[in-house]
Design an enzyme around this catalytic site. Sequence first.
Site, PDB file in Angstrom:
ATOM      1  N   THR A 187       3.427  -3.384  -2.004  1.00 16.84           N
ATOM      2  CA  THR A 187       3.416  -2.177  -1.161  1.00 16.84           C
ATOM      3  C   THR A 187       2.713  -2.562   0.136  1.00 16.84           C
ATOM      4  OG1 THR A 187       1.290  -1.471  -1.993  1.00 16.84           O
ATOM      5  CG2 THR A 187       3.225  -0.681  -3.182  1.00 16.84           C
ATOM      6  N   GLU A 334       7.771   1.020  -5.384  1.00 14.53           N
ATOM      7  CA  GLU A 334       7.618   1.140  -6.838  1.00 14.53           C
ATOM      8  C   GLU A 334       8.883   1.638  -7.533  1.00 14.53           C
ATOM      9  OE1 GLU A 334       5.516   2.011  -4.516  1.00 14.53           O
ATOM     10  OE2 GLU A 334       3.432   2.059  -5.183  1.00 14.53           O
ATOM     11  N   LYS A 440      -6.165  20.443   5.108  1.00 15.95           N
ATOM     12  CA  LYS A 440      -6.585  21.659   4.403  1.00 15.95           C
ATOM     13  C   LYS A 440      -7.421  22.508   5.345  1.00 15.95           C
ATOM     14  CE  LYS A 440      -6.445  22.211  -0.443  1.00 15.95           C
ATOM     15  NZ  LYS A 440      -6.949  22.001  -1.762  1.00 15.95           N
ATOM     16  N   TRP A 445      -3.160  24.688   2.624  1.00 18.59           N
ATOM     17  CA  TRP A 445      -2.481  23.482   3.075  1.00 18.59           C
ATOM     18  C   TRP A 445      -1.615  23.742   4.302  1.00 18.59           C
ATOM     19  CZ3 TRP A 445      -0.793  21.492  -2.411  1.00 18.59           C
ATOM     20  CH2 TRP A 445      -1.768  20.621  -2.890  1.00 18.59           C
TER      21      TRP A 445
HETATM   22  P1  ADP Z   1       3.975   2.229   1.507  1.00 16.05           P
HETATM   23  O1  ADP Z   1       3.587   3.083   0.320  1.00 16.05           O
HETATM   24  O2  ADP Z   1       3.192   1.009   1.598  1.00 16.05           O
HETATM   25  O3  ADP Z   1       4.138   3.009   2.793  1.00 16.05           O
HETATM   26  P2  ADP Z   1       6.685   2.395   0.650  1.00 16.05           P
HETATM   27  O4  ADP Z   1       7.790   1.990   1.550  1.00 16.05           O
HETATM   28  O5  ADP Z   1       6.793   2.071  -0.762  1.00 16.05           O
HETATM   29  O6  ADP Z   1       5.435   1.706   1.236  1.00 16.05           O
HETATM   30  O7  ADP Z   1       6.440   3.932   0.863  1.00 16.05           O
HETATM   31  C1  ADP Z   1       6.783   4.932  -0.056  1.00 16.05           C
HETATM   32  C2  ADP Z   1       6.427   6.259   0.541  1.00 16.05           C
HETATM   33  O8  ADP Z   1       7.230   6.523   1.695  1.00 16.05           O
HETATM   34  C3  ADP Z   1       6.692   7.446  -0.345  1.00 16.05           C
HETATM   35  O9  ADP Z   1       5.677   7.625  -1.299  1.00 16.05           O
HETATM   36  C4  ADP Z   1       6.722   8.576   0.676  1.00 16.05           C
HETATM   37  O10 ADP Z   1       5.416   8.980   1.052  1.00 16.05           O
HETATM   38  C5  ADP Z   1       7.349   7.933   1.867  1.00 16.05           C
HETATM   39  N1  ADP Z   1       8.763   8.312   1.940  1.00 16.05           N
HETATM   40  C6  ADP Z   1       9.827   7.567   1.624  1.00 16.05           C
HETATM   41  N2  ADP Z   1      10.959   8.258   1.849  1.00 16.05           N
HETATM   42  C7  ADP Z   1      10.616   9.479   2.307  1.00 16.05           C
HETATM   43  C8  ADP Z   1      11.326  10.660   2.713  1.00 16.05           C
HETATM   44  N3  ADP Z   1      12.653  10.704   2.718  1.00 16.05           N
HETATM   45  N4  ADP Z   1      10.599  11.719   3.115  1.00 16.05           N
HETATM   46  C9  ADP Z   1       9.253  11.684   3.140  1.00 16.05           C
HETATM   47  N5  ADP Z   1       8.534  10.615   2.775  1.00 16.05           N
HETATM   48  C10 ADP Z   1       9.199   9.523   2.368  1.00 16.05           C
END
Ligand code: ADP
Length: 546
Positions: A187, A334, A440, A445
Amino acid sequence: MLGTMQDFPLTVGMLFRHGATVHGDSVVVTFEGDHSRSATFREVAARANQLAGGLTQLGIEAGDRVGTFCWNTQEHLEAYLAVPSMGAVLHTLNIRLFPEQLSYVVQHADDRVVIVDDSLVPVLAKVAADLTNVERYVIVGDGDCSALAEASPHVEILRYDDLLRASPAEFSWPDIDERSAAAMCYTSGTTGNPKGVVYTHRSTFLHSFALCSAGCLGITEDDRVLPVVPMFHANAWGLPYVSWMTGADLLMPGRHLQAEPLAAFIAQERATVAGAVPSIWSELLRFADNDPDSVDFSSLRLVPCGGSAVPRALIEAFQERYGVPILQAWGMTETSPVAAVARPPKGTDLSDPAAIGWRVRAGRALPGVELRIVGDDGPVPWDDETMGELEVRGPWVTGAYYRDSSSDKFNDGWLRTGDIGTIDDLGYVRITDRSKDVIKSGGEWISSVELENHLMGHPSVAEASVIGVPDARWEERPLACVVLAGGATLDVAELCAFLGSRVAKWQIPERWAVIEEVPKTSVGKFDKKALRAQHEAGQLEVLEAR
Ligand code: ADP
């Protein structure tokens, strides 16, 4: 009673053989800026065969990690095919990680060999002295690699093409257990050290089938697929494997990721499907709007987009001005990564204006994946209102992190995503924030994603990122950081009025800052951590509107 079906392992090798034979005439095109080079799947497969033979001669065995430090190119695809199919583990390294994180992941994964694009040698050379586990670097291209030789004098450096030339003619592919590791990704580690996720052959196989299904991307051999999303960002969202198995031509942009060359590549090669994070499409849109005659998006039938919330204004602009449908997808490293897509429900076409309410959501689970929202008292109803944390499970969702026993990310067999949102009666998830970004205010929220989405719909705003900042009365309030569109000036009263007709009055920010650009993470997402740090260091000039 057991079934009578053959227990045939689901492996990358099987996908590899299928593309190499059934789709041998499909092509991989790699963009070199001033020209493109092309090879058939048959030729790529022969080279993948030689790569596997060459790596075996270097002593790489089943389970060994082979790193890649590469742009999206034909050679990177060869590694995608050869390394897992020979039983080794492909570790795609993020070329934009901070040096200390890069050195951490290479050592944590214990990469024995790293395949490096010659143009990236200087970047890797900066950390090479620390990478005592690496035995060999294999350099793609014939560019200067002296920086790496100086930084790690005891490590052997070979040229990729020499390795292939010296390889035996035929490689004998082994049988592989479908549960064994095929590839790994870390990640991007916005908090703490990056965490390793290890994909199995089975998870990659199943994810690929889900991704190419008609309800998801519907990729076929008639497509020309352009993964702009880097092959080190969650396996380019699975696009390389999906294209290979379906016989779709693959268009590899190399290091030419700026709007101008990308637009040229899309037009020249008639890309039909192109995937990238929202910030890339925003840049392309600005470029196209400034110079509409220099772009031709007419070949694009689908633009998968995700990684962060896709702004409504972006979806609408591409649809209305260029007839290009952006399909929002949700996923994480993940989750292989695609777990949900925001196609509208039965009876509504993606390009129908009525579909926009669904397209702005994170989407519905793909078959094979389950999603739920969990509040303080357990799973919440699918009522589109009750907020909680999104949890996910399924055969292409990780059940652990590599050599990391931290368990707070898992809940009774489900992965806790750290995303906060709601789910409606048809299963559409709406993400309001990542848990570390929530604001918050007086116990209520405020969704930064929603505010950003609205602000980016105003003509004077090119980009907007909203962060929570301390407030004496409400504990926390939103600070709206905006990048102005060319020629525009900040008119806070106008923006507040604009928001006033779209969100509850108490949610409207009273603090505003104009910034040159929103800081981005190594995979192009808004970096709110960096923005909060700028604010804490007093680097943002904050205007207060009362
Ligand atoms: P990192 O966690 O290191 O940024 P990732 O690419 O695995 O790398 O990121 C996953 C995260 O990206 C998700 O948990 C979410 O927060 C965000 N994400 C992915 N796609 C979307 C989406 N369509 N809308 C909102 N958030 C998104």
